[in-house]
Design an enzyme around this catalytic site. Structure first.
Site, PDB file in Angstrom:
ATOM      1  N   ASN A  11       1.109  -1.729  -0.084  1.00  0.00           N
ATOM      2  CA  ASN A  11       0.055  -0.216  -0.063  1.00  0.00           C
ATOM      3  C   ASN A  11       0.788   0.983   0.044  1.00  0.00           C
ATOM      4  OD1 ASN A  11      -1.742   2.326   0.464  1.00  0.00           O
ATOM      5  ND2 ASN A  11      -1.944   1.401   2.452  1.00  0.00           N
ATOM      6  N   LYS A  13       0.113   4.522  -0.669  1.00  0.00           N
ATOM      7  CA  LYS A  13      -0.393   5.573   0.162  1.00  0.00           C
ATOM      8  C   LYS A  13      -0.303   6.624  -0.676  1.00  0.00           C
ATOM      9  CE  LYS A  13      -0.168   3.839   4.910  1.00  0.00           C
ATOM     10  NZ  LYS A  13      -0.237   4.118   6.069  1.00  0.00           N
ATOM     11  N   GLU A  98      -7.117   4.367   7.384  1.00  0.00           N
ATOM     12  CA  GLU A  98      -6.959   6.464   7.513  1.00  0.00           C
ATOM     13  C   GLU A  98      -8.330   7.187   6.270  1.00  0.00           C
ATOM     14  OE1 GLU A  98      -2.704   5.411   5.025  1.00  0.00           O
ATOM     15  OE2 GLU A  98      -2.383   5.202   6.994  1.00  0.00           O
ATOM     16  N   GLY A 234       2.440  -1.035   4.517  1.00  0.00           N
ATOM     17  CA  GLY A 234       2.659   0.331   4.513  1.00  0.00           C
ATOM     18  C   GLY A 234       4.618   0.512   3.878  1.00  0.00           C
TER      19      GLY A 234
HETATM   20  C1  PEP Z   1      -0.753  -0.097   5.726  1.00  0.00           C
HETATM   21  O1  PEP Z   1      -0.807   1.382   5.637  1.00  0.00           O
HETATM   22  O2  PEP Z   1      -1.741  -0.473   5.800  1.00  0.00           O
HETATM   23  C2  PEP Z   1       0.269  -0.331   6.615  1.00  0.00           C
HETATM   24  C3  PEP Z   1       0.070  -1.658   7.022  1.00  0.00           C
HETATM   25  O3  PEP Z   1       1.038   0.550   6.923  1.00  0.00           O
HETATM   26  P1  PEP Z   1       2.265   0.082   7.924  1.00  0.00           P
HETATM   27  O4  PEP Z   1       2.981  -1.202   7.002  1.00  0.00           O
HETATM   28  O5  PEP Z   1       3.404   0.831   7.702  1.00  0.00           O
HETATM   29  O6  PEP Z   1       2.348  -0.339   9.424  1.00  0.00           O
END
Ligand code: PEP
Length: 251
Positions: A11, A13, A98, A234
């Site tokens: 992801n 983002k 989010e 993420g």
């Molecule tokens: C996400 O955004 O779905 C996520 C799991 O982020 P991170 O791996 O940075 O915690």
């Protein structure tokens, strides 16, 4: 060992320009040619066609990070399933925390989006998870039940196994605080039991991922668990070497 094929999804983002997305693909794809997991990259809408083109000969699929449930209309700033398919998407992340927390995504909207994604030919990746306060108040199961019941409420039983669920405790997202493998497995197992209440065959087949500060160093521990069928990643997915290491850890 289950025979569910693991899914490892990146992801991105609101990260990566077109040039950065190209550079990622150039460095990442050669490292995962023999991967056993299904790999999904979720870039920005604008990078979707580029990443879809770069990955079209391999086993990597491209997903969007959100979608509207209507086909078209006066919904400024929104994107439909048909537009995503046009851009090369094969899947779509729905209900990321989010989106729920910062953009007022509701359970009702998700109850509409998940079946629309499926009917359109996109694999929905439905995200669920509790806040730190909810976990402290021992409300994790209640929150997961509410989110799962809503998210799959209008999916016919015979298509339930095509949904992918990502259990992402909000307190572990982008915080560096990972759920222990036991906590993650307990929650994923609970999600599977909720699906089983609708359909036991689908519950055996549905893929349930863990997300929340997954990194190369903790991936094998988390992904080795029976109830955990992959990861939604993420921060660590922005680096091609780190993401490739996580994909490899998935088996
Ligand atoms: C996400 O955004 O779905 C996520 C799991 O982020 P991170 O791996 O940075 O915690």
């Amino acid at each position: 060992m289950s025979d569910r094929i693991p899914v490892v999804a990146a992801n991105w983002k609101m990260h990566k320009t077109l040039a950065e997305a190209t550079d990622f693909c150039d460095r990442f794809l050669p490292q995962v040619e023999d991967a056993a997991a299904e790999i999904v990259i979720c870039p920005s809408y604008l990078s979707l066609p580029l990443v879809a083109e770069a990955t079209k000969v391999g086993a990597v699929e491209v997903a969007a990070q959100n979608m509207h449930y209507e086909d078209s209309g006066a919904f400024t700033g929104e994107v439909s399933a048909a537009m995503l398919l046009d851009a090369g998407a094969k899947a779509v992340v729905l209900g990321h925390s989010e989106r729920r927390q910062l953009f007022c995504e509701t359970d009702e909207a998700l109850a509409r989006k998940v079946p629309v994604a499926l009917e359109s030919g996109l694999m929905p990746i439905l995200c669920v998870g509790e806040t730190a306060e909810e976990r402290e108040r021992d409300e994790t199961d209640r929150i997961l039940r509410r989110q799962i019941d809503a998210g799959i409420s209008r999916v016919p039983a015979e298509r339930l196994a095509e949904v992918v669920v990502a259990y992402e405790p909000i307190w572990a997202i982008g915080t560096g605080k990972t759920a222990t493998p036991e906590q993650a497995e307990d929650a994923c197992g609970f999600v599977r039991s909720l699906v089983a209440a609708r359909d036991t065959t689908a519950a055996e087949r549905i893929r349930i991922l863990y997300g929340g500060s997954v990194k190369p160093a903790n991936a094998a521990d988390l992904l080795g668990r029976e109830e955990i069928d992959g990861a939604l990643v993420g921060g660590a997915s922005l680096d091609p070497d780190d993401f490739a290491a996580i994909v490899t850890a998935a088996g």
